[in-house]
Motif scaffolding. Structure first.
Motif, PDB file in Angstrom:
ATOM      1  N   GLU A 157       0.973  18.245  14.828  1.00  0.00           N
ATOM      2  CA  GLU A 157       1.117  17.447  13.610  1.00  0.00           C
ATOM      3  C   GLU A 157       0.766  18.247  12.358  1.00  0.00           C
ATOM      4  OE1 GLU A 157      -1.071  13.794  13.824  1.00  0.00           O
ATOM      5  OE2 GLU A 157      -0.353  13.331  15.850  1.00  0.00           O
ATOM      6  N   ALA A 158      -0.078  19.253  12.519  1.00  0.00           N
ATOM      7  CA  ALA A 158      -0.557  20.027  11.372  1.00  0.00           C
ATOM      8  C   ALA A 158       0.185  21.356  11.196  1.00  0.00           C
ATOM      9  CB  ALA A 158      -2.060  20.291  11.519  1.00  0.00           C
ATOM     10  N   VAL A 207      -9.557  18.798  13.244  1.00  0.00           N
ATOM     11  CA  VAL A 207      -9.054  20.134  12.959  1.00  0.00           C
ATOM     12  C   VAL A 207      -9.586  20.612  11.614  1.00  0.00           C
ATOM     13  CG1 VAL A 207      -6.991  21.556  12.600  1.00  0.00           C
ATOM     14  CG2 VAL A 207      -6.927  19.652  14.221  1.00  0.00           C
ATOM     15  N   VAL A 208     -10.147  21.809  11.595  1.00  0.00           N
ATOM     16  CA  VAL A 208     -10.520  22.439  10.332  1.00  0.00           C
ATOM     17  C   VAL A 208      -9.348  23.299   9.882  1.00  0.00           C
ATOM     18  CG1 VAL A 208     -12.044  24.098   9.188  1.00  0.00           C
ATOM     19  CG2 VAL A 208     -12.993  22.424  10.790  1.00  0.00           C
ATOM     20  N   ARG A 209      -8.826  23.012   8.700  1.00  0.00           N
ATOM     21  CA  ARG A 209      -7.702  23.777   8.138  1.00  0.00           C
ATOM     22  C   ARG A 209      -8.241  24.697   7.050  1.00  0.00           C
ATOM     23  NH1 ARG A 209      -3.983  22.477   3.740  1.00  0.00           N
ATOM     24  NH2 ARG A 209      -2.040  23.674   3.990  1.00  0.00           N
ATOM     25  N   VAL A 210      -7.981  25.980   7.223  1.00  0.00           N
ATOM     26  CA  VAL A 210      -8.448  27.008   6.294  1.00  0.00           C
ATOM     27  C   VAL A 210      -7.227  27.719   5.733  1.00  0.00           C
ATOM     28  CG1 VAL A 210      -9.669  29.216   6.147  1.00  0.00           C
ATOM     29  CG2 VAL A 210     -10.660  27.338   7.470  1.00  0.00           C
ATOM     30  N   VAL A 211      -7.056  27.696   4.425  1.00  0.00           N
ATOM     31  CA  VAL A 211      -5.896  28.298   3.782  1.00  0.00           C
ATOM     32  C   VAL A 211      -6.334  29.533   2.994  1.00  0.00           C
ATOM     33  CG1 VAL A 211      -3.963  27.926   2.188  1.00  0.00           C
ATOM     34  CG2 VAL A 211      -4.840  26.016   3.562  1.00  0.00           C
ATOM     35  N   VAL A 212      -5.576  30.622   3.131  1.00  0.00           N
ATOM     36  CA  VAL A 212      -5.920  31.860   2.421  1.00  0.00           C
ATOM     37  C   VAL A 212      -5.001  32.066   1.222  1.00  0.00           C
ATOM     38  CG1 VAL A 212      -6.813  32.986   4.493  1.00  0.00           C
ATOM     39  CG2 VAL A 212      -4.409  33.288   3.872  1.00  0.00           C
ATOM     40  N   GLY A 213      -5.439  32.948   0.329  1.00  0.00           N
ATOM     41  CA  GLY A 213      -4.626  33.313  -0.822  1.00  0.00           C
ATOM     42  C   GLY A 213      -3.775  34.530  -0.509  1.00  0.00           C
ATOM     43  N   GLU A 214      -3.629  35.400  -1.476  1.00  0.00           N
ATOM     44  CA  GLU A 214      -2.739  36.559  -1.294  1.00  0.00           C
ATOM     45  C   GLU A 214      -3.382  37.707  -0.526  1.00  0.00           C
ATOM     46  OE1 GLU A 214      -3.582  38.685  -5.639  1.00  0.00           O
ATOM     47  OE2 GLU A 214      -1.685  37.659  -5.246  1.00  0.00           O
TER      48      GLU A 214
END
Length: 238
Positions: A63-64, A207-214
């Motif tokens: 789902e994620a 769920v732990v969602r971790v988003v990164v930059g560039e």
């Protein structure tokens, strides 16, 4: 001598979640309950709860996950969550990354037996494949390590603006708070807690969602990736 635990019949929710790949999900459950236990990949006590606690709990992670992306399942172990995710999402290109030979042997057997052509098994640690494994859109993990340590392994494998999805328990919020400094150094720009599989698994999967930059992994890992890329180009020129 203790009696072997018996794999329960698949719940009706499994037919809904796995759809046309339900027979393959049943075969995978049977492999976990048999060879998985004999080879020490899962404990015998886990067999009665394989469907709810493991297969469905992992499958709803889909789902994620965005459509058509590349995924690396770090510390895949017996294939959780990578194999259930692969069964419900044939649109994904999934790499199962696992350092132990007996586990990668099992994973390769499962991939071949279930005909998962969109899945590749790679033996190695995350820090070892950095620069040789193409960066991915999504890293997945389950019960591998505390969030700060897990991010140190998984985040550097991401493409710019990619994300790590870690299946966690009730301490997810606390783990995020305790890992904020480490996550910032790794180039993380956003974190959130998601609940997936409501109505399918009880309780819903966290769920732990971790988003990164560039710069996934921060400055130190950017330098390591660049060094590995230069070494790869040099090898190709020979």
């Amino acid at each position: 001598m203790t009696e072997e635990a018996e794999l329960p019949e698949a719940p009706e929710e499994a037919r809904t979640v796995f759809g046309e790949f339900f027979p393959e999900a049943v075969r995978y459950a049977e492999l976990l309950a048999d060879a998985g236990v004999k080879r020490g990949l899962i404990g015998p006590r886990e067999v009665p709860r394989l469907w709810g606690r493991h297969l469905l709990n992992c499958a709803v992670l889909s789902e994620a996950v965005p459509e058509g992306v590349t995924v690396c399942d770090v510390g895949s172990g017996a294939g959780l969550p990578g194999i259930p995710l692969a069964l419900v999402r044939p649109d994904l290109k999934i790499t199962l990354l696992e350092p132990l030979l007996r586990r990668t042997n099992f994973l390769q057997e499962v991939v071949e037996l279930l005909g998962l052509d969109h899945v590749t098994v790679v033996r190695g640690r995350a820090e070892e494949v950095l620069g040789t494994l193409p960066p991915v859109h999504v890293v997945t993990a389950r019960a591998v390590a505390p969030l700060d340590r897990l991010a140190g392994w998984g985040v550097p494998l991401l493409r710019p603006y990619g994300e790590m999805l870690a299946l966690k328990g009730g301490t997810a919020e606390e783990e995020i708070q305790g890992a904020r400094a480490a996550l910032s150094k790794l180039g993380v720009v956003e974190t959130e807690v998601l609940h997936v599989g409501e109505g399918v698994v009880e309780p819903a999967s966290t769920v732990v969602r971790v988003v990164v930059g560039e710069s996934p992994g921060g400055v130190r890992f950017a330098a390591k990736r660049a060094k590995a890329a230069r070494a790869g180009r040099a090898r190709r020129r020979r």
